[in-house]
Scaffold this motif. Sequence first.
Motif, short mmCIF file in Angstrom:
data_model
loop_
_atom_site.label_atom_id
_atom_site.label_comp_id
_atom_site.label_asym_id
_atom_site.label_seq_id
_atom_site.Cartn_x
_atom_site.Cartn_y
_atom_site.Cartn_z
N GLY A 1 0.76 -1.37 0.25
CA GLY A 1 -0.07 -0.18 0.22
C GLY A 1 0.88 1.64 0.22
N ASN A 2 0.75 2.23 0.80
CA ASN A 2 1.33 3.38 1.02
C ASN A 2 2.62 3.34 2.42
N GLN A 3 3.01 1.37 2.24
CA GLN A 3 4.10 1.38 3.11
C GLN A 3 5.38 0.57 2.95
N HIS A 4 6.42 0.90 3.17
CA HIS A 4 7.56 0.37 2.67
C HIS A 4 7.64 -0.28 4.11
N LEU A 5 8.23 -1.88 3.69
CA LEU A 5 8.79 -2.89 4.11
C LEU A 5 10.21 -2.87 3.60
N LEU A 6 10.95 -3.00 5.18
CA LEU A 6 13.00 -3.45 5.16
C LEU A 6 12.64 -4.66 6.09
N MET A 7 13.95 -5.55 4.87
CA MET A 7 14.02 -6.83 5.48
C MET A 7 15.45 -7.11 4.58
N PRO A 8 15.74 -7.70 5.43
CA PRO A 8 17.42 -8.05 5.78
C PRO A 8 17.75 -8.39 3.85
N LEU A 9 19.22 -8.54 3.43
CA LEU A 9 19.07 -8.60 1.86
C LEU A 9 18.73 -10.23 1.89
N LYS A 10 18.94 -11.45 2.59
CA LYS A 10 18.66 -12.25 2.16
C LYS A 10 17.49 -12.78 2.32
N GLU A 11 16.49 -12.68 3.38
CA GLU A 11 15.53 -12.27 3.30
C GLU A 11 14.37 -11.51 1.72
N PHE A 12 15.14 -10.91 1.47
CA PHE A 12 14.20 -10.23 0.49
C PHE A 12 14.31 -11.17 -0.65
N GLU A 13 15.72 -11.01 -0.66
CA GLU A 13 15.80 -12.20 -1.82
C GLU A 13 15.46 -13.81 -2.09
N LEU A 14 15.08 -13.99 -0.98
CA LEU A 14 14.23 -14.81 -0.76
C LEU A 14 12.63 -15.23 -0.96
N PHE A 15 12.04 -14.50 -0.45
CA PHE A 15 10.69 -13.67 -0.80
C PHE A 15 10.79 -12.93 -1.70
N ALA A 16 11.74 -12.81 -2.83
CA ALA A 16 11.44 -12.20 -4.23
C ALA A 16 11.29 -13.47 -5.08
N LEU A 17 12.32 -14.20 -4.28
CA LEU A 17 12.26 -15.70 -5.43
C LEU A 17 10.55 -16.38 -5.56
N LEU A 18 10.23 -16.49 -4.30
CA LEU A 18 9.20 -16.81 -4.02
C LEU A 18 7.94 -16.68 -4.14
N ALA A 19 8.01 -14.95 -4.28
CA ALA A 19 7.04 -14.13 -5.28
C ALA A 19 7.01 -14.10 -6.54
N SER A 20 7.77 -14.48 -7.17
CA SER A 20 8.39 -14.69 -8.60
C SER A 20 7.12 -16.07 -9.40
N ARG A 21 6.59 -16.56 -8.78
CA ARG A 21 5.87 -17.65 -9.26
C ARG A 21 5.27 -18.25 -8.12
N PRO A 22 3.84 -17.23 -8.12
CA PRO A 22 3.07 -17.42 -7.46
C PRO A 22 2.44 -18.48 -7.55
N ASN A 23 2.25 -19.79 -6.48
CA ASN A 23 1.61 -20.64 -6.62
C ASN A 23 2.48 -22.24 -7.02
N GLN A 24 4.00 -21.46 -7.62
CA GLN A 24 4.10 -22.89 -7.82
C GLN A 24 5.76 -22.91 -6.65
N VAL A 25 5.61 -24.39 -6.16
CA VAL A 25 6.24 -24.99 -5.08
C VAL A 25 7.79 -24.84 -5.59
N PHE A 26 8.42 -24.36 -4.75
CA PHE A 26 9.89 -24.07 -4.64
C PHE A 26 10.34 -25.10 -3.36
N ASN A 27 11.25 -26.49 -3.52
CA ASN A 27 11.72 -27.30 -3.24
C ASN A 27 12.88 -26.79 -2.15
#
Length: 225
Positions: free
Chosen positions: A144-170
């Motif tokens: 929304g209008n908020q900015h969420l801060l994440m440490p680098l590895k958390e960001f990379e992990l979240f972005a990777l998971l979000a890049s393929r919604p509904n798809q399982v990453f082992n």
Amino acid sequence: MTSILIVDDDTHVVNLVGVTLRDAGFHTYQAQDGLTALEKLKQSTIDLAIVDVMMPKMDGFTLTKKIRETYDIPVLLLTAKGELYDKEQGYMAGTDDYIVKPFEPKELIFRVQAVLRRYDKPSNYVIQLGDVKIDKRNYEIQVGNQHLLMPLKEFELFALLASRPNQVFNRDQLIEKVWGLDFEGDERTLNVHVRRIRERLGKVTSSIEIVTVRGVGYKVEVSSR
């Protein structure tokens, strides 16, 4: 490593395409019909699907439409038919390219590489899921209008998971892509990072959720609420 799903009821074709792709440095999965292919897509991280048109249980046009409904991956249709009508049906179903059998192995590789390049476009650096916007260029997450801060590895992990919604990453794929092949830790590190991401997201949004797929790994789901 880029993973490609080969869907064809002809074992000879599956083996030929598989060898050609693996020799070019790709990882492959195989399915002999559309229903099995959809299960593979749920269970594994797939970057591109090569789909035969004429198959039992579900033809390639239908499978392509179903892939388009859920997964943001390119599809290359593989068929013995070269008529204009069949090509029209393929493109209407959502295919990214079309190759007619018999084909030269080099042509298959060229087309696969070209389709993958088209998908590696600047728009893929910005992911919008529900009210969450992820900008991979500057490591920013906006809810929304908020900015969420994440440490680098958390960001990379979240972005990777979000890049393929509904798809399982082992778990092994996630560890390899985020921490690298030389990582000496274990799955507990991954689990801790997922828990922290969930905690951060839970404070600002309910539109997306990181779901645990027991015995396999994780996936991101977008809430319909």
